[in-house]
Design a protein around this motif. Structure first.
Motif, mmCIF file in Angstrom:
data_model
loop_
_atom_site.group_PDB
_atom_site.id
_atom_site.type_symbol
_atom_site.label_atom_id
_atom_site.label_comp_id
_atom_site.label_asym_id
_atom_site.label_seq_id
_atom_site.Cartn_x
_atom_site.Cartn_y
_atom_site.Cartn_z
ATOM 1 N N GLU A 263 0.831 -1.200 0.000
ATOM 2 C CA GLU A 263 0.000 0.000 0.000
ATOM 3 C C GLU A 263 0.869 1.255 0.000
ATOM 4 O O GLU A 263 0.604 2.220 -0.716
ATOM 5 C CB GLU A 263 -0.928 0.011 1.217
ATOM 6 N N THR A 384 -12.660 -3.231 4.886
ATOM 7 C CA THR A 384 -12.281 -4.422 4.123
ATOM 8 C C THR A 384 -11.314 -5.288 4.929
ATOM 9 O O THR A 384 -10.692 -4.818 5.895
ATOM 10 C CB THR A 384 -11.619 -4.011 2.804
ATOM 11 N N PHE A 386 -8.378 -6.146 4.240
ATOM 12 C CA PHE A 386 -7.047 -5.531 4.250
ATOM 13 C C PHE A 386 -6.925 -4.520 5.376
ATOM 14 O O PHE A 386 -5.939 -4.532 6.134
ATOM 15 C CB PHE A 386 -6.773 -4.854 2.902
ATOM 16 N N LEU A 432 2.278 -9.613 0.056
ATOM 17 C CA LEU A 432 1.161 -10.119 -0.735
ATOM 18 C C LEU A 432 -0.187 -9.566 -0.275
ATOM 19 O O LEU A 432 -1.217 -9.910 -0.863
ATOM 20 C CB LEU A 432 1.128 -11.659 -0.672
ATOM 21 N N ILE A 434 -2.558 -6.848 -0.433
ATOM 22 C CA ILE A 434 -2.763 -5.698 -1.308
ATOM 23 C C ILE A 434 -4.206 -5.233 -1.193
ATOM 24 O O ILE A 434 -5.133 -6.057 -1.197
ATOM 25 C CB ILE A 434 -2.443 -6.074 -2.769
ATOM 26 N N GLY A 436 -7.899 -4.253 -1.860
ATOM 27 C CA GLY A 436 -8.817 -4.615 -2.928
ATOM 28 C C GLY A 436 -8.674 -6.031 -3.436
ATOM 29 O O GLY A 436 -9.438 -6.460 -4.309
ATOM 30 N N ARG A 437 -7.701 -6.783 -2.916
ATOM 31 C CA ARG A 437 -7.517 -8.163 -3.342
ATOM 32 C C ARG A 437 -7.801 -9.114 -2.185
ATOM 33 O O ARG A 437 -7.727 -8.722 -1.014
ATOM 34 C CB ARG A 437 -6.091 -8.378 -3.856
ATOM 35 N N PRO A 438 -8.110 -10.385 -2.474
ATOM 36 C CA PRO A 438 -8.363 -11.355 -1.408
ATOM 37 C C PRO A 438 -7.140 -11.519 -0.509
ATOM 38 O O PRO A 438 -5.994 -11.389 -0.953
ATOM 39 C CB PRO A 438 -8.679 -12.655 -2.167
ATOM 40 N N PRO A 440 -4.244 -13.255 1.268
ATOM 41 C CA PRO A 440 -3.488 -14.460 0.906
ATOM 42 C C PRO A 440 -3.490 -15.481 2.042
ATOM 43 O O PRO A 440 -3.803 -15.148 3.186
ATOM 44 C CB PRO A 440 -2.084 -13.919 0.640
#
Length: 702
Positions: A263, A384, A386, A432, A434, A436-438, A440
Motif C-alpha cells: 500500500e 475491508t 485488508f 502479498l 494488497i 482490494g484483493r483477497p 493471501p
C-alpha cells in the motif's frame, strides 16, 4: 537688555548653529560603491567590506554581486515579501487575498499574490533581455544559482539540534518559488532547455549525495521539489528516496510492522508524480519524512553529525512534526497519522530523548482509542479485510512500543488490556497483502507478524511486572514471593509457549531477519527476569541461587550477541539493541565480579563470568566507534568497568579481606544507573524526575 545687544546674541547663535551643521556634513560617513546582497535585501547601509560589518555582527552569509539583474530581482522579492517578513500590514496595491496562491501555508504565512507574481515574471523577462556581455543562458544560470544559494542559507539558519521548528523565511521562499516558476516560463519563451531542478522528479539526479547504505544525508542536501501550499519543502530525489524506503522495509518495519509495504509503495508512486501536496495527503507526507529521520539515525556510521552537536535525521524530524501540526492533538487524519506517531516515538527513543518518546508513545495509544482501533467490533462493515488486518497491526505495534518505552522510563503505560478487544493479526506475507484483493493464505516463514505476536505476549508480561512490582501499589505490597511468581510466569511462557512461534523457519535456511528476531526476543526475556532481581544485585546482598540465575542469564546473553559481532559496524536498528543489551550485561556481571564469590559458593563460576565481562566490554567499545548510544553507555559505565578490570588484573587474591582492599567502599555509587526503584526516582517538586538529562537514567532494559 538693549535691542542692539539682543540682535548681536541672535546673530552669534545663528552663526554657531550654521557652523555645527557644516561640521556634521563634513563628518558624513564613508561612501561605499557596493553593498552585499543581504544588506540590499534588507535595505540597510553596508560597510562595503567583504564580509561586511553587519553580516559579521549578525552571523549572516555575506556575498557581493555585480550582476544588477540579480539585485533587481532581489529588490522585487523583498518588496513583495515585506509585509509577511516583518509583520507590517499589506501595503496599498498589494491585495491581502488573491485566490489560492495567497492561501496560508503551514506556518501561517500567506503566499505571493497573483498580481505580484505576474509583475515579477514580467520584470524578470525585461531584465533578462538586457545584457552585460553574457549570454541569456549564462545570465539565467547565474541568477538561479544566486537565488538557490540564498534559499539554502535561509534553510540552514533554521536547522539545528535545538530548533523548535522547521520554518524558514517564508516570504523570501515564496518569492523565490515564484521567481523559479517565472524563470521556467521565460526559458520556454526564449527556447532555452530546462535545467534539472525544474524537471519532473523522475529526471532529477543525485546531487552529490552518497547513495550507499552508509551515506548520511540531511534535508539541506536536496532540491526543493515538493510544494505545500505556499511553501517549498526539501525532498529526496528518486534514487535517494528508493534507498530510504528499501532500508525502511528491510530493517525497520519488520520489527515494528505497522506499515503495509504494497500500500505504501503504491501510494508513493502516485504521490511522487505530483509536485504539489494535497492537504489530504499531509499525514502520509509527514510519514515519509519521519521514515527518512529514522533511517538517518540508524545509518549514521561515522557519527559526524553528533560531533557537530546535530542529531542525524533531526531536520527531517522537525519537518515532519511541523507538517502534522495540530492533527496529532485533534486526531484529524487517516491511518498514516497513527503510523507517523508510532515512528515518531521510535525516532525519539533512538535519539535518547526518552521523555519525549514516552509522551509520543502515549499519544499514539490515545489516537488508537480515538479512531476506534481498540475494538474490532467498531470497525464496521465497510472496513475491508485488508484494513482490518492493517488496523490490527497498528494497534498491537503501538501497544508493544508503549509497554517497552514506559517500563524503560519507569512510568505507567497508557494502553491497558481491559480496554482492548482486538484479535492479533494473522501471520501473512506482508508483500502479498494488497488493498482490494483477497487475503493471501498464511505464510509464517515470511510474516513479520510472528515476531509482533511474540512481542505482544512479552509486552503483557512487562505490564504484569510493572503492576505487581514497580507501580505505586506494587512497590508497597510486593514481597520476595511476588518476584518468584513473576519469574516462574516469565520462564514458563518462554520455555513452553515461545517454541510454538515459528520465528525460525522449519524448512529452509533462516534469513538475517529471522536470526535477529529470535535473538531480540531471547535477550529481552532474559532481561525481564534480571529486572526482577536488579535491586538485590546492586545492593550486593544476593544469595547463591540468585547469583547463579543472574550469572547464567548474562553469560547466555553475551554468547548469543557474540555470534553477531560482524554486524557491529553495519548500519541497522539491531545495533541499538546490541548496545543496550551489552551495557546491561556489563552492569549485572560487575555486581557478581565485585563480590568475593567464595562466600556464596560460586567461586568456580568466577572465570566464566570474567570472560563474559571482558567480551561484553570489548564488543561495546567496538560498537562505540560507530554508534552514539554505545558511547553514552560506555561513558556511564566507565568507573565500574575500571574497578572490575583492576580486580581481574590482580591474580591470586586470597580471602575476603584481601579482595575487599581493591573494592571501593562506595561501590554502589559507581553503578551508573542506580536502583530500579522508579517511584524513588520521581520527585514531587518542580524539578520532575531525577534523570540528569532527557536521556534515560537507566538502560533500555526492555
Amino acid at each position: 537688555m538693549s535691542p542692539s545687544h539682543s540682535n548681536d546674541e541672535a546673530e552669534s547663535t545663528a552663526g554657531s548653529t550654521t557652523h555645527n551643521q557644516r561640521l556634521k556634513r563634513s563628518k558624513r560617513g564613508k561612501y561605499v560603491s557596493k553593498a552585499c546582497l543581504e544588506c540590499r535585501r534588507r535595505k540597510l547601509k553596508c560597510s562595503g567590506e567583504e564580509p561586511c560589518q553587519r553580516c559579521i555582527r549578525y552571523g549572516k552569509e555575506c556575498c557581493f554581486s555585480e550582476d544588477h539583474a540579480a539585485a533587481e530581482i532581489l529588490r522585487s522579492m523583498n518588496r513583495i515579501g515585506r509585509p509577511r517578513m516583518y509583520g507590517y500590514p499589506p501595503t496599498s496595491g498589494t491585495p491581502s487575498q488573491a485566490g489560492p496562491s495567497a492561501s496560508a501555508g503551514p506556518s501561517g504565512s500567506s503566499g505571493m499574490t497573483g498580481a505580484a507574481t505576474v509583475a515579477l515574471g514580467s520584470q524578470t523577462m525585461g531584465i533578462m533581455q538586457g545584457g552585460n556581455g553574457l549570454t541569456l543562458e549564462e545570465r539565467m544560470e547565474r541568477l538561479e544559482a544566486k537565488v538557490e544559494a540564498l534559499a539554502a542559507s535561509r534553510l540552514a539558519e533554521q536547522n539545528g539540534p535545538d530548533a523548535s521548528g522547521f520554518q524558514g523565511d517564508t516570504a523570501f521562499e515564496a518569492a523565490g518559488n515564484a521567481l523559479k516558476a517565472n524563470l521556467t516560463s521565460v526559458k520556454r519563451q526564449l527556447g532555452i532547455s530546462l535545467s534539472p531542478s525544474t524537471a519532473p522528479i523522475s529526471s532529477i539526479t543525485s546531487s552529490g549525495v552518497d547513495p550507499s547504505p552508509t551515506g548520511s544525508t540531511s534535508a539541506a542536501d536536496y532540491t526543493y521539489i515538493k510544494r505545500v501550499e505556499s511553501q517549498s519543502m526539501p525532498f529526496p530525489n528518486a534514487g535517494e528516496y528508493a534507498r530510504y524506503i528499501d532500508f525502511f522495509f528491510e530493517d525497520i518495519n519488520p520489527f515494528h510492522s505497522c506499515v503495509s509495504e504494497p500500500e505504501f509503495r503504491a501510494r508513493s508512486e502516485r504521490f511522487l508524480t505530483r509536485h504539489d501536496v494535497d492537504p489530504a495527503d499531509m499525514p502520509f507526507f509527514a510519514l515519509n519524512y519521519i521514515i527518512f529521520s529514522c533511517v538517518d539515525i540508524l545509518q549514521d556510521v561515522s557519527c559526524e553529525n553528533q560531533s557537530k552537536g546535530q542529531l542525524p535525521g533531526w531536520q527531517w524530524f522537525l519537518t515532519a512534526d511541523d507538517l502534522v501540526g495540530k492533527r496529532q492533538v485533534t486526531g484529524r487524519g487517516d491511518l498514516a497519522l497513527l503510523q507517523f506517531t508510532v515512528y515518531e516515538a521510535f525516532y525519539l527513543m533512538h535519539a535518547d530523548k526518552w521523555n519525549a518518546a514516552y509522551n509520543i508513545s502515549g499519544l499514539a495509544c490515545r489516537l488508537c482509542f480515538q479512531n476506534g482501533l481498540h475494538q474490532q467490533s467498531r470497525y464496521g462493515p465497510d472496513c475491508t479485510p485488508f484494513y482490518v488486518h492493517l488496523r490490527q497491526r497498528i494497534l498491537w505495534t503501538a501497544y508493544y512500543l508503549d509497554r517497552r518505552i514506559s517500563l524503560s522510563c519507569g512510568r505507567p503505560y497508557a494502553m491497558r488490556d481491559l480496554d482492548l478487544d482486538v484479535n492479533l493479526p494473522d501471520w501473512l506475507d506482508d508483500k502479498l497483502i494488497i488493498p482490494g484483493r483477497p487475503v493471501p493464505p498464511p505464510a509464517p516463514e515470511k510474516s513479520a507478524n510472528v515476531y509482533l505476536s511474540a512481542m505482544v505476549a512479552y509486552a503483557r508480561l512487562t505490564g504484569d511486572v510493572w503492576d505487581e512490582l514497580f507501580s505505586a501499589r506494587g512497590a508497597k505490597e510486593s514481597t520476595p514471593e511476588t518476584i518468584l511468581v513473576l519469574d516462574n510466569r516469565i520462564k514458563q511462557w518462554y520455555e513452553n509457549m515461545l517454541p510454538t512461534f515459528p520465528l525460525i523457519p522449519r524448512m529452509g535456511e533462516p534469513t538475517r531477519r529471522h536470526l535477529r528476531q529470535e535473538l531480540l526476543i531471547t535477550t529481552r526475556f532474559n532481561y525481564l527476569r534480571l529486572l526482577l532481581r536488579r535491586r538485590t544485585l546492586i545492593a550486593m546482598n544476593y544469595d547463591r541461587a540468585t547469583g547463579q540465575i543472574c550469572g547464567d542469564l548474562n553469560v547466555d546473553t553475551v554468547n548469543r550477541l557474540q555470534a553477531f559481532v560482524d554486524e557491529l559496524s553495519s548500519p541497522s536498528s539491531f545495533r541499538y539493541h546490541m548496545a543496550t543489551t551489552l551495557g546491561g550485561a556489563i552492569l549485572f556481571l560487575a555486581t557478581l565480579l565485585a563480590r568475593y564469590l567464595s562466600q556464596i559458593g560460586l567461586q568456580d563460576m568466577q572465570p566464566i563470568y570474567a570472560e563474559s565481562f571482558k567480551t561484553a566490554v570489548q564488543m561495546l567499545r567496538d560498537l562505540a566507534e560507530h554508534l552514539e548510544s554505545a558511547r553514552r553507555i560506555l561513558h556511564n559505565l566507565q568507573d565500574i568497568i575500571h574497578v572490575i578490570e583492576t580486580l581481574l588484573s590482580k591474580s591470586g587474591l586470597q580471602g575476603q579481606e584481601e579482595y575487599a582492599n581493591f573494592v571501593p567502599t562506595n561501590l554502589d555509587s559507581l553503578f551508573a544507573y542506580g536502583m530500579l526503584d522508579f517511584p524513588a526516582q520521581i520527585t514531587d517538586g518542580p524539578g520532575g524526575d531525577l534523570f540528569p538529562s532527557d536521556a534515560i537514567n537507566s538502560l533500555d532494559w526492555v
